[in-house]
Design a protein around this motif. Structure first.
Motif, PDB file in Angstrom:
ATOM      1  N   ASN A  18     -28.341  12.873  -7.443  1.00  0.00           N
ATOM      2  CA  ASN A  18     -27.695  13.616  -6.372  1.00  0.00           C
ATOM      3  C   ASN A  18     -26.293  14.062  -6.778  1.00  0.00           C
ATOM      4  O   ASN A  18     -25.596  13.371  -7.530  1.00  0.00           O
ATOM      5  CB  ASN A  18     -27.598  12.743  -5.110  1.00  0.00           C
ATOM      6  CG  ASN A  18     -28.966  12.362  -4.583  1.00  0.00           C
ATOM      7  OD1 ASN A  18     -29.864  13.190  -4.518  1.00  0.00           O
ATOM      8  ND2 ASN A  18     -29.128  11.097  -4.205  1.00  0.00           N
ATOM      9  N   LYS A  19     -25.873  15.204  -6.270  1.00  0.00           N
ATOM     10  CA  LYS A  19     -24.523  15.685  -6.503  1.00  0.00           C
ATOM     11  C   LYS A  19     -23.534  14.852  -5.695  1.00  0.00           C
ATOM     12  O   LYS A  19     -23.868  14.305  -4.644  1.00  0.00           O
ATOM     13  CB  LYS A  19     -24.404  17.162  -6.102  1.00  0.00           C
ATOM     14  CG  LYS A  19     -25.284  18.094  -6.933  1.00  0.00           C
ATOM     15  CD  LYS A  19     -24.819  18.159  -8.371  1.00  0.00           C
ATOM     16  CE  LYS A  19     -25.626  19.163  -9.161  1.00  0.00           C
ATOM     17  NZ  LYS A  19     -25.216  19.210 -10.583  1.00  0.00           N
ATOM     18  N   THR A  42     -33.483   9.838  -8.395  1.00  0.00           N
ATOM     19  CA  THR A  42     -33.054  11.175  -8.002  1.00  0.00           C
ATOM     20  C   THR A  42     -31.562  11.309  -8.272  1.00  0.00           C
ATOM     21  O   THR A  42     -30.767  10.460  -7.868  1.00  0.00           O
ATOM     22  CB  THR A  42     -33.322  11.416  -6.502  1.00  0.00           C
ATOM     23  OG1 THR A  42     -34.715  11.244  -6.251  1.00  0.00           O
ATOM     24  CG2 THR A  42     -32.903  12.828  -6.113  1.00  0.00           C
ATOM     25  N   ASN A  64     -21.433   8.705 -12.731  1.00  0.00           N
ATOM     26  CA  ASN A  64     -21.993   9.984 -12.293  1.00  0.00           C
ATOM     27  C   ASN A  64     -20.918  10.908 -11.723  1.00  0.00           C
ATOM     28  O   ASN A  64     -21.187  12.073 -11.445  1.00  0.00           O
ATOM     29  CB  ASN A  64     -23.114   9.777 -11.279  1.00  0.00           C
ATOM     30  CG  ASN A  64     -22.642   9.085 -10.013  1.00  0.00           C
ATOM     31  OD1 ASN A  64     -21.725   8.269 -10.040  1.00  0.00           O
ATOM     32  ND2 ASN A  64     -23.270   9.407  -8.905  1.00  0.00           N
TER      33      ASN A  64
END
Length: 753
Positions: free
Chosen positions: A197-198, A195, A309
């Motif tokens: 995620n921000k 997943t 990220n």
């Protein structure tokens, strides 16, 4: 709903027994044969099925919304090409590029008939459960091929013709296609295993970093940088975020644009999240890969070595490595995440940005959807070719309006892409800062000099003083000649040569060494040093170039406002080995608009001080805008308005291709290069193509650190390695590669590798 249906239906053609048999086949040769059979293909039949279903939904909606009317055809095109590259929507007069409608299509009847009715109807349970849409196989026409011919081939030609001439439709299709291929690739690679995620980023992190690293302003230059930073911060904190989304950071070189633009973007991002509930990705673009590493390192320091990220570097030579939390991704996973910009802040090239917009290439378009709600920083925007000013203006206006995308243009020499009424200045009082800075005087030598004469003048200059010098030449060959000549003087100084003739890893080391060294320096470089390279030299001499290039090179002279004014001299150097041809013509052409206008602006000026930069650049760009032809931009805009995706790709070239052959050469410069080449050779022995590709991607950054691209006339190997790279080992280096100046450019010698 229509987008959901596009995603749901894009692989419906895989339900044919032909495709299922192909999936089950274990013999690789037989599988390869089956793959090429038209009945095995699933894209085209899926596209026609989707068109039929979505057309029904559009008709049922009974809306006059033009975009809804286009959705069946856009969906057809996107699904048809989701494993390839979209062609032109329809055939246009005098355009022979492939289009999406002139394909063989009768075989889809055999495919559709072969799909088990119960299986098909079972699949259609999902649209009924989610949207209440009733669809069964019995609802379809007897022959899909007849439906295609009547409702897509014939009708779409007339419909697309009637609805074209609107630039927004081009971008809307790009967005839909990007959404589809992004989701398709992500599902294939990750399924439900990860997943994304921000991640939050402190909006004040740049301010805190500056305070921590540098403390309060100490010098006059520090005060100017601080004032510019605060002006931009105040503007972005109070700007109407419902007004225009094109901003400008137009301030002098060396005044902290890198810090200011990142802080501005983070402040804007925080406002958008707070006031609009929108999380904005920050996309920071630069014109050259040579300065990406430098600015990326600045961001990395500010963000305290963030994971990928949060901060991502993307260009064709960047590391294929992606990490989020404790998870390090495999090479193929990392490659996808990097190329699709799956990060909060992306540092990339203008090439990647504009060739992801003006393209039909699947691999480039995958990240287009990341521009939605994004903040795009275009640093050194003046590097864009003049011929694309009009095109870029239309692109930025359209994307900002359609997708709520912000653009910040960053430069010391603002080109006339937009009128002053069309952009908002982050530093409204910029003229004050240009007038406050008087770091350099530029003198223009009226009489041209041959290269031999210029070399003598340079020798005399460095022998008459103990100051540092930077000489910027227009060609590698002229730079090489000058460097060799100056090195013969044997004066006490550190000598540096910078050009693409030298392997990238060594170029970066030299730039870092120049920046850190306190000793006297004699530097000879090509134009690669002009934009964004943070070095500070007493004297800068440059072979003649366009005014924006002259201004950029001035940014390497007395950059930090020392007590002694910097001196910049501009010469016209002639190639005495070629009928005294000016070296500038090799780079900028015989009579380019930029050079003509530079000379017109400079006429009557023997010397210009930095305080006149802004006025001179405004005059220069006004003359450029007045006289340049919009033909190239108009041609591409017409292709876009007519949904000619392939033609856009074929005609837009941000980087002009050179008119001569080049060869890529791997230099075994050190022990790391030796290990890298050995690893490369072992990878080339791997039979499985996908495994071989992924293994190479894992070492690509290290590999290309030692690769140079040289005009073929200077490379006389007897034969290529099977790897398509010329390999120069340590023993061969003395005959063809100098550790100081790089590749030895001689046409007469013949090297055997």
């Amino acid at each position: 709903m229509l987008v959901w249906m596009m995603g749901f239906l894009h692989d419906i053609g895989k339900a044919t027994p032909f495709f299922q048999k192909y999936l089950a086949e274990t013999d690789e040769s037989e599988k390869a044969r089956m793959k090429n059979e038209k009945e095995t293909r699933h894209g085209f039949i899926s596209a026609v099925i989707a068109h039929f279903i979505i057309s029904g939904l559009v008709d049922k909606a009974n809306t006059e919304n033009v975009l809804w009317e286009l959705m069946p055809f856009f969906t057809f095109m996107a699904i048809k090409r989701h494993h390839g590259n979209p062609c032109n929507a329809v055939r246009m007069p005098n355009n022979n590029d492939n289009n999406e409608l002139d394909d063989e299509y009768e075989y889809i009847d055999k495919q559709f008939a072969s799909i088990d009715t119960d299986i098909f109807d079972h699949l259609m349970v999902f649209p009924r459960q989610i949207w209440g849409i009733e669809i069964q196989k019995a609802d379809f026409p007897g022959k899909l091929s007849a439906y295609f011919k009547q409702n897509i081939y014939r009708n779409e030609k007339s419909r697309t013709k009637r609805l074209r001439k609107k630039l927004s439709y081009f971008f809307i299709f790009q967005y839909l296609f990007s959404l589809l291929i992004q989701a398709d690739k992500k599902e294939a690679i990750f399924s439900d295993r990860y997943t994304f995620n921000k991640v939050d980023i402190n909006k004040d992190i740049v301010k805190e970093y500056i305070q921590s690293e540098f403390g309060p302003p100490k010098t006059e230059m520090d005060i100017i940088r601080s004032n510019i930073f605060n002006d931009a911060d105040n503007t972005i904190s109070n700007i109407d975020i419902d007004a225009g989304k094109i901003l400008s950071l137009n301030v002098p070189t060396g005044t902290g644009k890198t810090f200011t633009c990142l802080s501005t973007a983070l402040q804007l991002r925080a406002r958008l999240e707070r006031e609009k509930n929108q999380r904005a990705r920050i996309i920071y673009t630069l014109p050259f890969t040579s300065i990406i590493d430098q600015n990326y390192q600045v961001f990395e320091g500010i963000l305290s070595n963030p994971e990928t990220n949060v901060l991502l570097k993307h260009h064709h030579l960047a590391d294929i490595y992606f990490k989020a939390g404790d998870h390090e991704f495999e090479t193929d996973e990392s490659k996808f995440l990097i190329e699709s910009w799956e990060s909060e802040i992306v540092v990339t090239t203008m090439f990647q940005l504009f060739h992801s917009i003006l393209t039909n290439r699947n691999r480039m378009m995958v990240k287009f959807e990341k521009m939605v709600n994004a903040i795009v920083l275009c640093d050194e925007i003046q590097s864009l070719p003049y011929k694309y000013w009009k095109l870029v203006k239309h692109i930025m206006f359209s994307i900002s309006k359609l997708f709520n995308t912000w653009f910040i243009l960053i430069t010391a020499t603002q080109p006339k892409i937009f009128d002053s009424t069309e952009i908002q200045e982050l530093v409204p009082s910029k003229a004050k800062y240009f007038s406050q800075l008087d770091r350099v005087d530029i003198s223009f030598e009226k009489d041209p000099l041959t290269l031999q004469e210029f070399k003598q003048v340079c020798k005399e200059a460095i022998q008459s003083t103990d100051e540092s010098y930077l000489f910027v030449m227009n060609t590698v060959n002229s730079a090489l000649e000058l460097f060799e000549s100056l090195r013969e003087t044997r004066i006490k100084a550190q000598y540096y040569f910078l050009a693409t003739n030298i392997v990238p890893i060594e170029r970066l080391k030299r730039i870092d060494g120049i920046r850190k060294s306190k000793q006297r320096k004699i530097i000879v470089s090509t134009q690669m040093i002009e934009a964004g390279v943070d070095i500070d030299i007493d004297n800068v001499w440059r072979d003649m170039g366009p005014l924006e290039s002259i201004n950029q090179v001035c940014g390497r002279c007395n950059r930090h406002l020392g007590s002694k004014k910097g001196k910049v001299r501009i010469f016209q150097v002639l190639d005495d080995a070629n009928k005294n041809k000016p070296f500038e013509t090799y780079i900028y052409g015989k009579n380019p608009l930029s050079m003509l206008q530079t000379r017109e602006v400079l006429t009557g000026n023997d010397t210009i001080c930095e305080t006149d930069f802004l006025r001179n650049m405004s005059t220069y760009y006004a003359k450029i805008e007045e006289r340049m032809s919009p033909q190239e931009s108009d041609k591409i805009l017409e292709f876009m308005e007519n949904l000619q995706f392939l033609s856009v790709y074929n005609n837009f070239k941000l980087i002009e291709e050179e008119g001569y052959e080049r060869k890529d050469i791997f230099i075994e410069l050190d022990s790391n290069a030796q290990k890298t080449w050995a690893t490369y050779l072992s990878i080339m022995q791997i039979e499985d193509k996908l495994e071989r590709k992924n293994k190479f991607l894992a070492i690509r950054k290290d590999f290309y650190d030692y690769v140079i691209s040289v005009p073929a006339k200077y490379v006389h190997e007897k034969e290529f390695e099977e790897t398509n790279f010329v390999f120069v080992n340590e023993e061969q280096m003395p005959t063809c590669y100098d550790k100081e100046t790089g590749w030895i450019r001689t046409i007469d010698d013949v090297y055997t590798f």
